[in-house]
Design a protein around this motif. Structure first.
Motif, PDB file in Angstrom:
ATOM      1  N   VAL A  18      13.269   6.822  -3.036  1.00 24.14           N
ATOM      2  CA  VAL A  18      13.131   6.141  -4.327  1.00 24.14           C
ATOM      3  C   VAL A  18      11.651   6.045  -4.679  1.00 24.14           C
ATOM      4  CG1 VAL A  18      15.276   4.842  -4.091  1.00 24.14           C
ATOM      5  CG2 VAL A  18      13.156   3.866  -3.209  1.00 24.14           C
ATOM      6  N   PHE A  19      11.363   5.628  -5.924  1.00 25.72           N
ATOM      7  CA  PHE A  19       9.958   5.563  -6.332  1.00 25.72           C
ATOM      8  C   PHE A  19       9.773   4.510  -7.413  1.00 25.72           C
ATOM      9  CE2 PHE A  19      11.968   8.724  -9.078  1.00 25.72           C
ATOM     10  CZ  PHE A  19      11.524   8.359 -10.332  1.00 25.72           C
ATOM     11  N   GLY A  20       8.520   4.266  -7.756  1.00 29.03           N
ATOM     12  CA  GLY A  20       8.178   3.331  -8.822  1.00 29.03           C
ATOM     13  C   GLY A  20       7.673   2.012  -8.270  1.00 29.03           C
ATOM     14  N   THR A  55       8.563   6.441 -13.714  1.00 25.60           N
ATOM     15  CA  THR A  55       8.797   7.867 -13.929  1.00 25.60           C
ATOM     16  C   THR A  55       7.505   8.572 -14.326  1.00 25.60           C
ATOM     17  OG1 THR A  55      11.009   7.248 -14.708  1.00 25.60           O
ATOM     18  CG2 THR A  55      10.318   9.515 -15.083  1.00 25.60           C
ATOM     19  N   ARG A  56       6.722   7.917 -15.142  1.00 24.33           N
ATOM     20  CA  ARG A  56       5.439   8.484 -15.573  1.00 24.33           C
ATOM     21  C   ARG A  56       4.470   8.637 -14.395  1.00 24.33           C
ATOM     22  NH1 ARG A  56       4.001  11.637 -19.182  1.00 24.33           N
ATOM     23  NH2 ARG A  56       4.278  10.428 -21.067  1.00 24.33           N
ATOM     24  N   GLN A  57       4.389   7.611 -13.546  1.00 23.66           N
ATOM     25  CA  GLN A  57       3.462   7.656 -12.407  1.00 23.66           C
ATOM     26  C   GLN A  57       3.899   8.668 -11.351  1.00 23.66           C
ATOM     27  OE1 GLN A  57       3.227   3.608 -11.025  1.00 23.66           O
ATOM     28  NE2 GLN A  57       2.290   2.888 -12.924  1.00 23.66           N
ATOM     29  N   ILE A  63       0.854  -1.190   0.000  1.00 25.97           N
ATOM     30  CA  ILE A  63       0.000   0.000   0.000  1.00 25.97           C
ATOM     31  C   ILE A  63       0.891   1.241   0.000  1.00 25.97           C
ATOM     32  CG2 ILE A  63      -1.726   1.287   1.326  1.00 25.97           C
ATOM     33  CD1 ILE A  63      -2.580  -1.468   2.513  1.00 25.97           C
ATOM     34  N   HIS A  64       0.558   2.192  -0.854  1.00 25.45           N
ATOM     35  CA  HIS A  64       1.373   3.403  -0.945  1.00 25.45           C
ATOM     36  C   HIS A  64       0.558   4.543  -1.522  1.00 25.45           C
ATOM     37  CE1 HIS A  64       1.538   1.663  -4.973  1.00 25.45           C
ATOM     38  NE2 HIS A  64       1.841   2.870  -5.419  1.00 25.45           N
ATOM     39  N   MET A  65       1.084   5.745  -1.424  1.00 27.70           N
ATOM     40  CA  MET A  65       0.476   6.921  -2.046  1.00 27.70           C
ATOM     41  C   MET A  65       1.590   7.836  -2.536  1.00 27.70           C
ATOM     42  SD  MET A  65      -0.807   9.003   1.357  1.00 27.70           S
ATOM     43  CE  MET A  65      -1.066  10.547   0.508  1.00 27.70           C
ATOM     44  N   ILE A  66       1.281   8.632  -3.554  1.00 27.90           N
ATOM     45  CA  ILE A  66       2.245   9.579  -4.116  1.00 27.90           C
ATOM     46  C   ILE A  66       1.675  10.982  -3.964  1.00 27.90           C
ATOM     47  CG2 ILE A  66       3.529  10.299  -6.167  1.00 27.90           C
ATOM     48  CD1 ILE A  66       3.096   7.416  -7.248  1.00 27.90           C
ATOM     49  N   ARG A  67       2.457  11.870  -3.355  1.00 32.10           N
ATOM     50  CA  ARG A  67       2.007  13.253  -3.211  1.00 32.10           C
ATOM     51  C   ARG A  67       3.192  14.179  -3.423  1.00 32.10           C
ATOM     52  NH1 ARG A  67      -1.585  14.249   1.823  1.00 32.10           N
ATOM     53  NH2 ARG A  67       0.366  13.847   2.945  1.00 32.10           N
ATOM     54  N   ASP A  68       3.031  15.131  -4.322  1.00 31.39           N
ATOM     55  CA  ASP A  68       4.087  16.105  -4.634  1.00 31.39           C
ATOM     56  C   ASP A  68       5.406  15.429  -4.990  1.00 31.39           C
ATOM     57  OD1 ASP A  68       2.303  18.190  -4.084  1.00 31.39           O
ATOM     58  OD2 ASP A  68       2.840  18.181  -1.944  1.00 31.39           O
ATOM     59  N   GLY A  69       5.305  14.327  -5.752  1.00 30.10           N
ATOM     60  CA  GLY A  69       6.494  13.642  -6.228  1.00 30.10           C
ATOM     61  C   GLY A  69       7.194  12.790  -5.190  1.00 30.10           C
ATOM     62  N   VAL A  70       6.573  12.586  -4.013  1.00 28.50           N
ATOM     63  CA  VAL A  70       7.156  11.754  -2.961  1.00 28.50           C
ATOM     64  C   VAL A  70       6.231  10.565  -2.703  1.00 28.50           C
ATOM     65  CG1 VAL A  70       7.860  11.634  -0.532  1.00 28.50           C
ATOM     66  CG2 VAL A  70       8.309  13.714  -1.872  1.00 28.50           C
ATOM     67  N   THR A  71       6.830   9.371  -2.631  1.00 26.38           N
ATOM     68  CA  THR A  71       6.063   8.153  -2.368  1.00 26.38           C
ATOM     69  C   THR A  71       6.113   7.829  -0.879  1.00 26.38           C
ATOM     70  OG1 THR A  71       6.524   7.253  -4.561  1.00 26.38           O
ATOM     71  CG2 THR A  71       5.886   5.682  -2.863  1.00 26.38           C
ATOM     72  N   LEU A 121       7.586  13.183 -20.841  1.00 27.48           N
ATOM     73  CA  LEU A 121       8.677  12.247 -20.605  1.00 27.48           C
ATOM     74  C   LEU A 121       9.474  12.061 -21.892  1.00 27.48           C
ATOM     75  CD1 LEU A 121      10.208  10.245 -18.846  1.00 27.48           C
ATOM     76  CD2 LEU A 121       8.494   8.510 -19.415  1.00 27.48           C
ATOM     77  N   ILE A 122      10.768  12.397 -21.826  1.00 27.34           N
ATOM     78  CA  ILE A 122      11.698  12.191 -22.933  1.00 27.34           C
ATOM     79  C   ILE A 122      12.560  10.991 -22.552  1.00 27.34           C
ATOM     80  CG2 ILE A 122      13.543  13.206 -24.321  1.00 27.34           C
ATOM     81  CD1 ILE A 122      12.425  15.996 -23.361  1.00 27.34           C
ATOM     82  N   ALA A 123      12.431   9.894 -23.284  1.00 27.08           N
ATOM     83  CA  ALA A 123      13.119   8.651 -22.925  1.00 27.08           C
ATOM     84  C   ALA A 123      14.146   8.290 -23.992  1.00 27.08           C
ATOM     85  CB  ALA A 123      12.114   7.519 -22.767  1.00 27.08           C
ATOM     86  N   VAL A 124      15.363   7.970 -23.532  1.00 24.71           N
ATOM     87  CA  VAL A 124      16.452   7.595 -24.431  1.00 24.71           C
ATOM     88  C   VAL A 124      16.980   6.231 -23.992  1.00 24.71           C
ATOM     89  CG1 VAL A 124      18.642   8.269 -25.474  1.00 24.71           C
ATOM     90  CG2 VAL A 124      17.058  10.034 -24.650  1.00 24.71           C
TER      91      VAL A 124
END
Length: 452
Positions: A268-270, A337-339, A247-255, A346-349
């Motif tokens: 970390v995230f994802g 990264t998208r989530q 169980i998790h939540m993402i707010r303002d780019g923080v998990t 998103l620019i992916a290389v």
């Protein structure tokens, strides 16, 4: 005092084991036909850099207790031939790790993806909680001076991969560790130069399960259908502990992740990292650490080198570097990264660098892998193809296999750099995925892209 000789001591992990044994008080010698940085400086500092390059059978004497054979050594190596003549004990790297850890509790982290990060998470939590342990991990980790450590600690934590152990021992490395506690993160076909079909690849994991001692603990990703089916068929003799995304939540780019009554805000995230974290927690529980102790430690975990590693950022953009190269890893890193930043472009290389990824017959495995990107780029180096003695790849073929007609394909680093310079990075993230270097791309200099 044990006397140990390394054939092909310059390998990235081999030289680390040599240094660890030197620190333990063993007499360590070695040889190699080429040694590059950082192994060169590390071995010199430890006082075990070979006096000269090349193979010399006179280095192999009857009083050597163990010869450790690196992957780089060939079967006709003159030192190996001499060691066999003298009937010395010859070990692959993982075979020797087991010899040093027979009396320890052994934790092995296997699977097609997430091994390094999951191992690193366990190590971070154990260190935070002042536990004594040995380790073997495939990346540079913050807070650890080396990637292999062998002491008299009662526990060892090993990243355990399915690649062959040595030129004379073709079975996978993870078959030699004999863990009492194991993790399998999932199964996704890779290393086609060694495992030409999926069935052959999957069979390595079946062998791993079959040889685990009855009653041993297997912690496995139950969301991976192929792995779950294999565990059902081959793991009935084990104590099975499945895991899923916590169980998790993402707010303002923080998990924020939740276990039982507690939670931690993460560096970390994802979803893939959350899965890795759940597996790591279950191992730490088995080793006697509570959820509370785990959460207090994991909040400060910042990841392994090149695993969603931060290159540069400002208020509206981030540049990440990631080791992702196999199709499943690319998808997981893209989705993460998208989530985490749903409002940003998103620019992916992706660099095609491994033998598998540069093989035209394997490219179809990447179908849809870059779908989550707003701008998708594939780079490959003609130099990498030449080294691996592989034919050139047509950009049109790469576009077809990836399933994107708007895919940008480059095989020249200067053209790639010019393309990156042209992009708009306002409310956009740049994700660079490769096990290589993009033919020498200067990663720190990319920060300038965010200040245009």
């Amino acid at each position: 005092m044990a006397k140990v000789h390394f054939i092909a001591i310059g390998g990235s992990v081999m030289h680390q084991l040599a240094i660890a044994l030197r620190h333990k008080g063993y007499e360590v010698t070695g040889s190699d036909d080429e040694i590059f940085e950082p192994a060169l400086s590390n071995l010199r500092q430890a006082g075990i850099l070979p006096a000269s390059l090349g193979w010399d059978p006179t280095r192999i004497t009857a009083d050597i207790d163990a010869v450790i054979l690196g992957m780089h050594a060939r079967e006709d190596n003159p030192e190996l031939i001499r060691a066999r003549e003298l009937q010395l004990k010859i070990y692959s790297f993982p075979e020797y790790i087991y010899q040093e850890s027979k009396n320890k509790t052994r934790v092995a982290v296997g699977g097609s993806h997430g091994k390094t990060t999951t191992t690193a998470m366990i190590m971070h939590v154990l260190q935070y909680n002042q536990q004594a342990f040995d380790y073997l991990v495939g990346a540079r980790l913050e807070g650890f001076n080396q990637s292999v450590n062998i002491t008299d600690a009662p526990l060892i934590v090993c990243e355990a991969d399915e690649y062959p152990a040595s030129v004379i021992e073709k079975r996978p490395k993870f078959l030699f560790l004999h863990p009492q506690i194991a993790i399998l993160t999932g199964i996704a076909w890779d290393h086609i130069n060694v495992f030409p079909t999926y069935e052959i690849y999957e069979e390595q994991f079946a062998l791993f399960l079959r040889q685990m001692e009855p009653g041993s603990v297997l912690i496995y990703n139950s969301g991976d259908t192929a792995l779950s089916n294999l565990v059902t068929a081959e793991g009935r003799h084990l104590r099975l502990i499945p895991y899923t995304t916590p169980i998790h939540m993402i707010r303002d780019g923080v998990t924020r992740v939740f276990f039982d009554e507690g939670y931690a805000d993460l560096e970390v995230f994802g979803e893939h990292n959350l899965l890795n974290m759940h597996a790591a927690k279950l191992v730490c529980n088995e080793l006697g650490l509570s959820d509370e102790a785990f959460l207090a430690a994991i909040a400060s975990f910042r990841g392994a080198a090149k695993r969603l590693e931060l290159v540069a950022k400002n208020d509206h953009s981030v540049i990440y570097r990631d080791f992702a190269h196999a199709p499943s890893k690319v998808k997981a890193t893209m989705e993460a990264t998208r989530q985490q930043f749903p409002q940003r472009r998103l620019i992916a290389v992706l660099e095609l660098h491994t033998y598998s990824s540069l093989n035209a017959s394997f490219l179809s495995q990447y179908q849809g892998a870059l779908e989550a990107a707003d701008v998708a780029v594939v780079f490959y180096s003609k130099h990498a193809l030449e080294i691996k003695r592989m034919p050139d790849l047509a950009p049109e073929l790469i576009m077809e296999k990836f399933g994107r007609t708007d895919l940008h394909v480059f095989n020249d680093r200067a053209r790639l750099e010019a393309f990156l310079e042209e992009q708009n990075y306002h409310d956009a993230n740049l994700l660079l995925m490769s096990s290589g270097t993009y033919d020498g791309l200067d990663f720190p200099s990319l920060e300038k892209l965010l200040h245009k």
